[in-house]
Design a protein around this motif. Structure first.
Motif, PDB file in Angstrom:
ATOM      1  N   ARG A 122      37.853  92.732  66.190  1.00 36.06           N
ATOM      2  CA  ARG A 122      36.447  92.848  65.804  1.00 36.06           C
ATOM      3  C   ARG A 122      35.759  91.506  65.410  1.00 36.06           C
ATOM      4  O   ARG A 122      34.770  91.308  66.076  1.00 36.06           O
ATOM      5  N   VAL A 125      35.373  89.845  68.775  1.00 32.84           N
ATOM      6  CA  VAL A 125      34.309  90.424  69.486  1.00 32.84           C
ATOM      7  C   VAL A 125      32.919  89.904  68.833  1.00 32.84           C
ATOM      8  O   VAL A 125      32.067  89.708  69.560  1.00 32.84           O
ATOM      9  N   SER A 126      33.096  89.927  67.529  1.00 32.89           N
ATOM     10  CA  SER A 126      31.562  89.866  66.845  1.00 32.89           C
ATOM     11  C   SER A 126      31.307  88.183  67.138  1.00 32.89           C
ATOM     12  O   SER A 126      30.047  87.810  67.567  1.00 32.89           O
ATOM     13  N   LEU A 128      32.408  86.452  69.685  1.00 32.08           N
ATOM     14  CA  LEU A 128      32.050  86.270  71.001  1.00 32.08           C
ATOM     15  C   LEU A 128      30.523  86.932  71.359  1.00 32.08           C
ATOM     16  O   LEU A 128      29.833  86.408  72.041  1.00 32.08           O
ATOM     17  N   SER A 129      30.270  88.054  70.660  1.00 32.32           N
ATOM     18  CA  SER A 129      28.904  88.649  70.814  1.00 32.32           C
ATOM     19  C   SER A 129      27.941  87.694  70.531  1.00 32.32           C
ATOM     20  O   SER A 129      26.734  87.334  71.180  1.00 32.32           O
ATOM     21  N   VAL A 130      28.314  86.905  69.367  1.00 27.94           N
ATOM     22  CA  VAL A 130      27.190  86.016  68.810  1.00 27.94           C
ATOM     23  C   VAL A 130      27.065  84.861  69.966  1.00 27.94           C
ATOM     24  O   VAL A 130      26.057  84.259  70.245  1.00 27.94           O
ATOM     25  N   LYS A 131      28.107  84.317  70.211  1.00 25.94           N
ATOM     26  CA  LYS A 131      28.336  83.312  71.275  1.00 25.94           C
ATOM     27  C   LYS A 131      27.483  83.632  72.655  1.00 25.94           C
ATOM     28  O   LYS A 131      26.455  82.972  73.039  1.00 25.94           O
ATOM     29  N   ILE A 132      27.760  84.861  73.228  1.00 28.44           N
ATOM     30  CA  ILE A 132      27.243  85.361  74.268  1.00 28.44           C
ATOM     31  C   ILE A 132      25.620  85.643  74.043  1.00 28.44           C
ATOM     32  O   ILE A 132      24.866  85.180  74.879  1.00 28.44           O
ATOM     33  N   ALA A 133      25.307  86.070  72.890  1.00 28.04           N
ATOM     34  CA  ALA A 133      23.693  86.053  72.705  1.00 28.04           C
ATOM     35  C   ALA A 133      23.017  84.795  72.624  1.00 28.04           C
ATOM     36  O   ALA A 133      21.780  84.738  72.957  1.00 28.04           O
ATOM     37  N   GLN A 146      24.609  86.250  83.957  1.00 25.34           N
ATOM     38  CA  GLN A 146      25.122  87.102  82.571  1.00 25.34           C
ATOM     39  C   GLN A 146      26.692  87.693  82.887  1.00 25.34           C
ATOM     40  O   GLN A 146      27.334  87.625  82.102  1.00 25.34           O
ATOM     41  N   VAL A 150      29.820  86.694  80.705  1.00 29.39           N
ATOM     42  CA  VAL A 150      30.845  87.763  80.105  1.00 29.39           C
ATOM     43  C   VAL A 150      32.241  87.622  80.677  1.00 29.39           C
ATOM     44  O   VAL A 150      33.139  87.455  79.913  1.00 29.39           O
ATOM     45  N   TYR A 153      34.070  84.597  79.091  1.00 27.71           N
ATOM     46  CA  TYR A 153      34.464  84.569  77.763  1.00 27.71           C
ATOM     47  C   TYR A 153      35.638  85.408  77.765  1.00 27.71           C
ATOM     48  O   TYR A 153      36.396  85.616  76.677  1.00 27.71           O
TER      49      TYR A 153
END
Length: 161
Positions: A122, A125-126, A128-133, A146, A150, A153
């Motif tokens: 988690r 993922v969070s 990575l989610s921040v990095k992706i965003a 995009q 993904v 990452y």
């Protein structure tokens, strides 16, 4: 042949005298010896009978002692069997409880490791989610770019231990 009564009387007196002498000096001691011999034989018979009875009694005692020894041996064997069965049951019960305890510990360890992995995943993922965003915000990318971001990452995540 003529009958001489004086000879007959003398013969009877001689015979009576001889009988009396034999009775006094020969028959008495002879009958005494025979009586002693009879008593000795009776004593020996009685002694032999007593010995036989005693031997029979000893034989019976030995039979009873042997029977008791057999009973005791059988009881000892039975006790050893029951003790070994009880010990085997105790060992099996102990092994089962130990196996159950180890299984419970293993399940708890697995659950703990699973929870740690989920928390770690988690957080990654969070992150990575921040990095992706942030990457998506930095540059406006189309759908193809995009997807590449993904995938890149996910490869990074898969390569990390």
């Amino acid at each position: 042949m003529e009958f001489v009564w004086t000879s007959t009387v003398i013969a009877i007196i001689a015979f009576a005298l001889l009988y009396w002498l034999l009775e006094k000096y020969a028959f008495g001691p002879l009958f005494g010896v025979m009586e002693k011999r009879r008593e000795l034989v009776q004593e020996q018979i009685a002694s032999a009978e007593n010995s036989r009875e005693e031997a029979a009694r000893h034989l019976e005692e030995q039979k009873q002692a042997l029977q008791e020894a057999r009973k005791e041996a059988y009881a000892i064997i039975e006790q050893a069997k029951s003790t070994s069965v009880k010990q085997a049951d105790d060992i099996i019960a102990t092994a089962k409880s130990e196996a159950g305890r180890l299984k419970e510990e293993a399940v708890k360890d697995i659950e703990t490791e699973k929870n740690k992995a989920v928390l770690s995943l988690r957080s990654e993922v969070s992150g990575l989610s921040v990095k992706i965003a942030s990457k998506i915000i930095e540059k406006q990318v189309d759908e193809k770019e995009q997807k590449q971001l993904v995938d890149q990452y996910l490869k990074e995540v898969g390569g990390k231990p």
